[in-house]
Motif scaffolding. Structure first.
Motif, PDB file in Angstrom:
ATOM      1  N   VAL A  39      -0.097   3.431   4.738  1.00 15.81           N
ATOM      2  CA  VAL A  39      -0.218   2.586   5.939  1.00 15.81           C
ATOM      3  C   VAL A  39      -0.111   3.456   7.184  1.00 15.81           C
ATOM      4  O   VAL A  39      -0.890   3.299   8.133  1.00 15.81           O
ATOM      5  N   ARG A  40       0.830   4.372   7.189  1.00 17.34           N
ATOM      6  CA  ARG A  40       0.973   5.284   8.334  1.00 17.34           C
ATOM      7  C   ARG A  40      -0.323   6.074   8.537  1.00 17.34           C
ATOM      8  O   ARG A  40      -0.783   6.249   9.671  1.00 17.34           O
ATOM      9  N   ALA A  41      -0.924   6.539   7.445  1.00 15.98           N
ATOM     10  CA  ALA A  41      -2.179   7.293   7.538  1.00 15.98           C
ATOM     11  C   ALA A  41      -3.304   6.428   8.103  1.00 15.98           C
ATOM     12  O   ALA A  41      -4.129   6.912   8.889  1.00 15.98           O
ATOM     13  N   LEU A  42      -3.329   5.148   7.729  1.00 18.96           N
ATOM     14  CA  LEU A  42      -4.345   4.244   8.285  1.00 18.96           C
ATOM     15  C   LEU A  42      -4.229   4.147   9.794  1.00 18.96           C
ATOM     16  O   LEU A  42      -5.225   4.218  10.517  1.00 18.96           O
ATOM     17  N   PHE A  43      -2.995   3.987  10.287  1.00 20.71           N
ATOM     18  CA  PHE A  43      -2.787   3.857  11.718  1.00 20.71           C
ATOM     19  C   PHE A  43      -2.936   5.193  12.443  1.00 20.71           C
ATOM     20  O   PHE A  43      -3.383   5.223  13.588  1.00 20.71           O
ATOM     21  N   ASP A  44      -2.584   6.290  11.772  1.00 17.10           N
ATOM     22  CA  ASP A  44      -2.802   7.607  12.385  1.00 17.10           C
ATOM     23  C   ASP A  44      -4.295   7.873  12.555  1.00 17.10           C
ATOM     24  O   ASP A  44      -4.721   8.409  13.573  1.00 17.10           O
ATOM     25  N   ALA A  45      -5.080   7.484  11.548  1.00 16.60           N
ATOM     26  CA  ALA A  45      -6.527   7.690  11.606  1.00 16.60           C
ATOM     27  C   ALA A  45      -7.186   6.785  12.639  1.00 16.60           C
ATOM     28  O   ALA A  45      -8.139   7.193  13.314  1.00 16.60           O
ATOM     29  N   GLU A  46      -6.679   5.567  12.790  1.00 10.35           N
ATOM     30  CA  GLU A  46      -7.230   4.612  13.757  1.00 10.35           C
ATOM     31  C   GLU A  46      -6.130   3.654  14.185  1.00 10.35           C
ATOM     32  O   GLU A  46      -5.844   2.677  13.483  1.00 10.35           O
ATOM     33  N   PRO A  47      -5.483   3.939  15.321  1.00  8.59           N
ATOM     34  CA  PRO A  47      -4.410   3.050  15.792  1.00  8.59           C
ATOM     35  C   PRO A  47      -4.870   1.607  15.998  1.00  8.59           C
ATOM     36  O   PRO A  47      -4.062   0.694  15.884  1.00  8.59           O
ATOM     37  N   GLY A  48      -6.130   1.406  16.252  1.00  4.15           N
ATOM     38  CA  GLY A  48      -6.675   0.062  16.461  1.00  4.15           C
ATOM     39  C   GLY A  48      -7.093  -0.593  15.153  1.00  4.15           C
ATOM     40  O   GLY A  48      -8.203  -1.117  15.043  1.00  4.15           O
ATOM     41  N   THR A  49      -6.208  -0.571  14.166  1.00  5.25           N
ATOM     42  CA  THR A  49      -6.488  -1.146  12.858  1.00  5.25           C
ATOM     43  C   THR A  49      -5.800  -2.498  12.735  1.00  5.25           C
ATOM     44  O   THR A  49      -4.593  -2.602  12.934  1.00  5.25           O
ATOM     45  N   ALA A  69       0.800  -1.226   0.000  1.00  8.26           N
ATOM     46  CA  ALA A  69       0.000   0.000   0.000  1.00  8.26           C
ATOM     47  C   ALA A  69       0.832   1.275   0.000  1.00  8.26           C
ATOM     48  O   ALA A  69       0.291   2.347  -0.251  1.00  8.26           O
ATOM     49  N   GLY A  70       2.114   1.164   0.286  1.00  6.07           N
ATOM     50  CA  GLY A  70       2.961   2.342   0.437  1.00  6.07           C
ATOM     51  C   GLY A  70       3.017   2.753   1.896  1.00  6.07           C
ATOM     52  O   GLY A  70       1.997   2.758   2.592  1.00  6.07           O
ATOM     53  N   ALA A  71       4.209   3.086   2.356  1.00  5.15           N
ATOM     54  CA  ALA A  71       4.408   3.404   3.775  1.00  5.15           C
ATOM     55  C   ALA A  71       3.547   4.580   4.227  1.00  5.15           C
ATOM     56  O   ALA A  71       2.988   4.560   5.328  1.00  5.15           O
ATOM     57  N   SER A  72       3.390   5.595   3.385  1.00  5.28           N
ATOM     58  CA  SER A  72       2.608   6.765   3.798  1.00  5.28           C
ATOM     59  C   SER A  72       1.129   6.421   3.952  1.00  5.28           C
ATOM     60  O   SER A  72       0.478   6.907   4.891  1.00  5.28           O
TER      61      SER A  72
END
Length: 193
Positions: free
Chosen positions: A96-106, A91-94
């Protein structure tokens, strides 16, 4: 090329389609449950291949080795996939980082995890024998994100079942295997860029 078994299907397909003369060695995907075993297993195969005069690359991201793979790469002159894990590769590091920033419980799934959830997660974590552990393992998650490399109706149904098992909403992001292919091309070409 020493690769994670979880990437086996896409890597084989890409290598065959591209006609690369690559000798593949797949390590068991279940090593992800014991990431401290990834580095010694990869190093053993790498040293044996180098002793045969072969150029070696690792089709692994860091995968929970906390830099141990990078130490082996530096010592043996190897390259590996960029990123912390295969999610970054797909998915690309950025993103994936955005996914976890938006919801750490992913909780993130790949096609491999969708197909093998019962074996790789439920059985390996003992959840089939100790259902009381579900909350301990998954109680902090708030959503499931499937990074779909090859979105089919069967896989979508299986991903939906995984999310239902976890009692979490499912988000699907179509990633394809382009990121993996670009990384493999870099490894095969021998470049660092």
């Amino acid at each position: 090329m020493i690769a994670c078994g979880a990437l086996g299907g896409p890597i084989r397909e890409i290598v065959e389609r591209r006609g690369w003369a690559v000798e593949l060695h797949f390590l068991p995907s279940l090593l992800h449950n014991r990431p401290e075993r990834i580095t010694p297993a990869a190093e053993e195969i790498a040293q044996a291949a180098q002793a045969r005069g072969l150029r070696v690359a690792l089709a692994y991201a860091d995968c929970g080795t906390y830099g141990a793979l990078d130490e082996v790469c530096a010592r043996l002159g190897l390259r590996r996939l960029a990123g912390l894990h295969c999610y970054d590769v797909f998915a690309g590091a950025s993103q994936v980082r955005a996914l976890f920033d938006a919801e750490p419980g992913t909780y993130v799934l790949t096609d491999f995890l969708v197909r093998g959830f019962q074996r790789s997660v439920v059985a390996e974590l003992g959840l089939d024998r100790h259902p009381e552990l579900w909350a301990d393992y998954f109680g902090h998650y708030r959503r499931v994100v499937w990074l779909a490399q090859d979105r089919t109706a069967d896989l979508e149904e299986a991903a939906t079942e995984v999310a239902a098992t976890l009692r979490l909403p499912l988000t699907v992001i179509d990633t394809g295997t382009g990121g993996l292919e670009r990384e493999l091309e870099r490894l095969v070409a021998g470049g660092d860029g």
